[in-house]
Design a protein around this motif. Structure first.
Motif, PDB file in Angstrom:
ATOM      1  N   PHE A 114       0.799  -1.222   0.000  1.00 39.61           N
ATOM      2  CA  PHE A 114       0.000   0.000   0.000  1.00 39.61           C
ATOM      3  C   PHE A 114       0.838   1.282   0.000  1.00 39.61           C
ATOM      4  O   PHE A 114       0.288   2.382   0.041  1.00 39.61           O
ATOM      5  CB  PHE A 114      -0.981  -0.018   1.165  1.00 39.61           C
ATOM      6  N   LEU A 115       2.156   1.144  -0.086  1.00 37.90           N
ATOM      7  CA  LEU A 115       3.009   2.306  -0.275  1.00 37.90           C
ATOM      8  C   LEU A 115       3.324   2.532  -1.752  1.00 37.90           C
ATOM      9  O   LEU A 115       3.948   3.527  -2.120  1.00 37.90           O
ATOM     10  CB  LEU A 115       4.322   2.139   0.513  1.00 37.90           C
ATOM     11  N   PHE A 116       2.868   1.616  -2.599  1.00 38.12           N
ATOM     12  CA  PHE A 116       3.090   1.731  -4.039  1.00 38.12           C
ATOM     13  C   PHE A 116       1.967   2.558  -4.664  1.00 38.12           C
ATOM     14  O   PHE A 116       0.853   2.594  -4.166  1.00 38.12           O
ATOM     15  CB  PHE A 116       3.109   0.336  -4.666  1.00 38.12           C
ATOM     16  N   SER A 117       2.287   3.236  -5.776  1.00 37.40           N
ATOM     17  CA  SER A 117       1.280   4.019  -6.479  1.00 37.40           C
ATOM     18  C   SER A 117       1.780   4.348  -7.877  1.00 37.40           C
ATOM     19  O   SER A 117       2.925   4.039  -8.239  1.00 37.40           O
ATOM     20  CB  SER A 117       0.984   5.327  -5.731  1.00 37.40           C
ATOM     21  N   ALA A 118       0.934   5.002  -8.654  1.00 39.36           N
ATOM     22  CA  ALA A 118       1.317   5.416 -10.005  1.00 39.36           C
ATOM     23  C   ALA A 118       2.431   6.453  -9.982  1.00 39.36           C
ATOM     24  O   ALA A 118       3.099   6.666 -11.000  1.00 39.36           O
ATOM     25  CB  ALA A 118       0.097   5.967 -10.741  1.00 39.36           C
ATOM     26  N   GLU A 119       2.639   7.096  -8.854  1.00 37.34           N
ATOM     27  CA  GLU A 119       3.740   8.044  -8.750  1.00 37.34           C
ATOM     28  C   GLU A 119       5.087   7.320  -8.709  1.00 37.34           C
ATOM     29  O   GLU A 119       6.124   7.909  -9.020  1.00 37.34           O
ATOM     30  CB  GLU A 119       3.573   8.905  -7.498  1.00 37.34           C
ATOM     31  N   ILE A 120       5.064   6.056  -8.330  1.00 36.50           N
ATOM     32  CA  ILE A 120       6.290   5.252  -8.282  1.00 36.50           C
ATOM     33  C   ILE A 120       6.570   4.639  -9.648  1.00 36.50           C
ATOM     34  O   ILE A 120       7.678   4.733 -10.183  1.00 36.50           O
ATOM     35  CB  ILE A 120       6.163   4.132  -7.228  1.00 36.50           C
ATOM     36  N   GLU A 121       5.569   3.989 -10.235  1.00 39.74           N
ATOM     37  CA  GLU A 121       5.670   3.384 -11.571  1.00 39.74           C
ATOM     38  C   GLU A 121       4.312   3.505 -12.257  1.00 39.74           C
ATOM     39  O   GLU A 121       3.277   3.324 -11.623  1.00 39.74           O
ATOM     40  CB  GLU A 121       6.053   1.904 -11.498  1.00 39.74           C
ATOM     41  N   SER A 122       4.319   3.781 -13.540  1.00 36.30           N
ATOM     42  CA  SER A 122       3.069   3.859 -14.300  1.00 36.30           C
ATOM     43  C   SER A 122       3.343   3.433 -15.738  1.00 36.30           C
ATOM     44  O   SER A 122       4.427   2.965 -16.067  1.00 36.30           O
ATOM     45  CB  SER A 122       2.497   5.280 -14.250  1.00 36.30           C
ATOM     46  N   GLY A 123       2.342   3.593 -16.592  1.00 35.12           N
ATOM     47  CA  GLY A 123       2.509   3.243 -18.004  1.00 35.12           C
ATOM     48  C   GLY A 123       2.501   1.760 -18.267  1.00 35.12           C
ATOM     49  O   GLY A 123       3.166   1.278 -19.200  1.00 35.12           O
ATOM     50  N   PHE A 124       1.731   1.005 -17.467  1.00 37.72           N
ATOM     51  CA  PHE A 124       1.691  -0.444 -17.638  1.00 37.72           C
ATOM     52  C   PHE A 124       0.788  -0.845 -18.799  1.00 37.72           C
ATOM     53  O   PHE A 124      -0.312  -0.318 -18.953  1.00 37.72           O
ATOM     54  CB  PHE A 124       1.200  -1.120 -16.359  1.00 37.72           C
ATOM     55  N   SER A 125       1.265  -1.803 -19.579  1.00 32.31           N
ATOM     56  CA  SER A 125       0.411  -2.387 -20.617  1.00 32.31           C
ATOM     57  C   SER A 125      -0.434  -3.514 -20.056  1.00 32.31           C
ATOM     58  O   SER A 125      -1.460  -3.883 -20.632  1.00 32.31           O
ATOM     59  CB  SER A 125       1.264  -2.909 -21.774  1.00 32.31           C
ATOM     60  N   GLY A 126       0.004  -4.091 -18.938  1.00 32.84           N
ATOM     61  CA  GLY A 126      -0.743  -5.198 -18.359  1.00 32.84           C
ATOM     62  C   GLY A 126      -0.461  -5.400 -16.887  1.00 32.84           C
ATOM     63  O   GLY A 126       0.573  -4.969 -16.365  1.00 32.84           O
ATOM     64  N   ILE A 127      -1.410  -6.038 -16.195  1.00 31.86           N
ATOM     65  CA  ILE A 127      -1.260  -6.413 -14.793  1.00 31.86           C
ATOM     66  C   ILE A 127      -1.614  -7.892 -14.656  1.00 31.86           C
ATOM     67  O   ILE A 127      -2.678  -8.329 -15.103  1.00 31.86           O
ATOM     68  CB  ILE A 127      -2.182  -5.572 -13.880  1.00 31.86           C
ATOM     69  N   TRP A 128      -0.703  -8.651 -14.058  1.00 31.06           N
ATOM     70  CA  TRP A 128      -0.947 -10.077 -13.794  1.00 31.06           C
ATOM     71  C   TRP A 128      -1.150 -10.220 -12.288  1.00 31.06           C
ATOM     72  O   TRP A 128      -0.220 -10.134 -11.500  1.00 31.06           O
ATOM     73  CB  TRP A 128       0.220 -10.909 -14.278  1.00 31.06           C
ATOM     74  N   ASP A 129      -2.394 -10.420 -11.910  1.00 31.63           N
ATOM     75  CA  ASP A 129      -2.806 -10.446 -10.515  1.00 31.63           C
ATOM     76  C   ASP A 129      -3.074 -11.892 -10.119  1.00 31.63           C
ATOM     77  O   ASP A 129      -4.201 -12.350 -10.086  1.00 31.63           O
ATOM     78  CB  ASP A 129      -4.059  -9.580 -10.346  1.00 31.63           C
ATOM     79  N   ARG A 130      -1.996 -12.596  -9.837  1.00 32.50           N
ATOM     80  CA  ARG A 130      -2.120 -13.995  -9.449  1.00 32.50           C
ATOM     81  C   ARG A 130      -1.798 -14.137  -7.963  1.00 32.50           C
ATOM     82  O   ARG A 130      -0.645 -14.118  -7.556  1.00 32.50           O
ATOM     83  CB  ARG A 130      -1.177 -14.858 -10.297  1.00 32.50           C
ATOM     84  N   GLY A 131      -2.840 -14.202  -7.144  1.00 32.40           N
ATOM     85  CA  GLY A 131      -2.634 -14.384  -5.725  1.00 32.40           C
ATOM     86  C   GLY A 131      -2.405 -13.103  -4.955  1.00 32.40           C
ATOM     87  O   GLY A 131      -2.007 -13.143  -3.799  1.00 32.40           O
ATOM     88  N   SER A 132      -2.662 -11.953  -5.559  1.00 34.12           N
ATOM     89  CA  SER A 132      -2.455 -10.682  -4.872  1.00 34.12           C
ATOM     90  C   SER A 132      -3.746 -10.198  -4.227  1.00 34.12           C
ATOM     91  O   SER A 132      -3.850 -10.144  -2.995  1.00 34.12           O
ATOM     92  CB  SER A 132      -1.916  -9.635  -5.853  1.00 34.12           C
ATOM     93  N   LEU A 133      -4.730  -9.869  -5.029  1.00 36.26           N
ATOM     94  CA  LEU A 133      -6.018  -9.432  -4.493  1.00 36.26           C
ATOM     95  C   LEU A 133      -6.593 -10.467  -3.529  1.00 36.26           C
ATOM     96  O   LEU A 133      -7.075 -10.135  -2.448  1.00 36.26           O
ATOM     97  CB  LEU A 133      -7.001  -9.173  -5.635  1.00 36.26           C
ATOM     98  N   VAL A 134      -6.519 -11.738  -3.895  1.00 41.24           N
ATOM     99  CA  VAL A 134      -7.165 -12.788  -3.100  1.00 41.24           C
ATOM    100  C   VAL A 134      -6.359 -13.180  -1.871  1.00 41.24           C
ATOM    101  O   VAL A 134      -6.822 -13.966  -1.043  1.00 41.24           O
ATOM    102  CB  VAL A 134      -7.474 -14.023  -3.963  1.00 41.24           C
ATOM    103  N   ALA A 135      -5.136 -12.637  -1.751  1.00 37.99           N
ATOM    104  CA  ALA A 135      -4.357 -12.862  -0.527  1.00 37.99           C
ATOM    105  C   ALA A 135      -4.837 -11.966   0.600  1.00 37.99           C
ATOM    106  O   ALA A 135      -4.501 -12.191   1.769  1.00 37.99           O
ATOM    107  CB  ALA A 135      -2.875 -12.610  -0.792  1.00 37.99           C
ATOM    108  N   LEU A 136      -5.622 -10.956   0.256  1.00 37.09           N
ATOM    109  CA  LEU A 136      -6.042  -9.948   1.217  1.00 37.09           C
ATOM    110  C   LEU A 136      -7.441 -10.230   1.753  1.00 37.09           C
ATOM    111  O   LEU A 136      -8.289 -10.792   1.054  1.00 37.09           O
ATOM    112  CB  LEU A 136      -6.016  -8.567   0.560  1.00 37.09           C
ATOM    113  N   SER A 137      -7.670  -9.806   2.973  1.00 35.39           N
ATOM    114  CA  SER A 137      -8.992  -9.945   3.567  1.00 35.39           C
ATOM    115  C   SER A 137      -9.987  -9.081   2.794  1.00 35.39           C
ATOM    116  O   SER A 137      -9.592  -8.120   2.124  1.00 35.39           O
ATOM    117  CB  SER A 137      -8.960  -9.500   5.027  1.00 35.39           C
ATOM    118  N   PRO A 138     -11.271  -9.401   2.867  1.00 40.56           N
ATOM    119  CA  PRO A 138     -12.270  -8.592   2.163  1.00 40.56           C
ATOM    120  C   PRO A 138     -12.169  -7.101   2.460  1.00 40.56           C
ATOM    121  O   PRO A 138     -12.380  -6.268   1.575  1.00 40.56           O
ATOM    122  CB  PRO A 138     -13.595  -9.188   2.637  1.00 40.56           C
ATOM    123  N   ALA A 139     -11.808  -6.732   3.689  1.00 36.47           N
ATOM    124  CA  ALA A 139     -11.680  -5.308   4.031  1.00 36.47           C
ATOM    125  C   ALA A 139     -10.523  -4.669   3.267  1.00 36.47           C
ATOM    126  O   ALA A 139     -10.641  -3.555   2.749  1.00 36.47           O
ATOM    127  CB  ALA A 139     -11.469  -5.151   5.533  1.00 36.47           C
TER     128      ALA A 139
END
Length: 224
Positions: free
Chosen positions: A116-141
């Motif tokens: 949660f310290l990462f943001s578009a100010e750190i890196e941007s311009g992505f053509s793609g995001i591979w979200d394997r086990g990231s979102l679902v590793a987190l609690s619903p909150a």
């Protein structure tokens, strides 16, 4: 990420317990990696949040992509580079209160920090995001907070692949998230389509400890 959750994941790496890790390239990446490589406004720059030491990073970099990973565990980051024989350097990254590891050819960068310290100010311009086990590793909150972060990185035409478990919503991790909650979180310009069912689970995955687990599916998110 709350401290209890963070320490739990860091503890897994310290104990060398990572049943979610694939020794092989994920089948969805092998079949559908083109989705991540080119959008209308960006090309060949892929973000992999909470990447662990996934071999997908080198596989994608070897195909001409710049790959940016993010992982809280320094143990995992170092193993990513050493186990795949990638020469690397490291440096302090004050903007994320962590470190930045990069391959000497600059094709791979991995931020070692709190997600949660990462943001578009750190890196941007992505053509793609591979979200394997990231979102679902987190609690619903935390999932809601995560989606707000990811929304700063997306743009119309970006390729987005997301793996979701088919299991009881009350159990996790990995935590289930409904398609309705995805679309509500990302907004009306997001559409979600099932791309494939995952046939090969990690060989160390303890499925017997998750009797409610019916399988894993990969979805494609598109943004208008």
């Amino acid at each position: 990420m709350d401290d209890k959750t963070m320490q739990g994941w860091l503890g897994c790496w310290e104990k060398k317990t990572s049943p979610w890790h694939h020794d092989d390239v994920h089948e969805a990446i092998e079949k559908h990696h083109e989705i991540l490589m080119t959008s209308l406004t960006a090309k060949n720059k892929i973000f992999i949040p909470l990447c662990g030491k996934t071999v997908d990073i080198k596989w994608l970099a070897d195909r001409g992509n710049e790959v940016v990973g993010l992982e809280a565990s320094e143990i995992a980051v170092k193993e990513l580079f050493t186990e795949q024989n990638i020469e690397y350097t490291s440096e302090d990254a004050p903007a994320v209160k962590g470190k930045l590891y990069r391959s000497t050819d600059n094709k791979i960068k991995v931020y070692c920090c709190d997600l949660f310290l990462f943001s578009a100010e750190i890196e941007s311009g992505f053509s793609g995001i591979w979200d394997r086990g990231s979102l679902v590793a987190l609690s619903p909150a935390d999932q809601k907070r995560y989606i707000e972060l990811i929304k700063t990185l997306i743009h119309p035409g970006i390729g987005y692949l997301l793996e979701i478990p088919d299991r009881d919503p009350n159990n996790g991790p990995p935590f289930f998230i409904s398609l309705e909650n995805l679309q509500e979180g990302f907004g009306p310009n997001c559409s979600v389509t099932k791309l494939c069912a995952v046939e090969k689970l990690p060989p160390t995955a303890d499925i017997k400890s998750m009797p409610d687990m019916k399988g894993m599916n990969v979805f494609r998110l598109t943004f208008g």
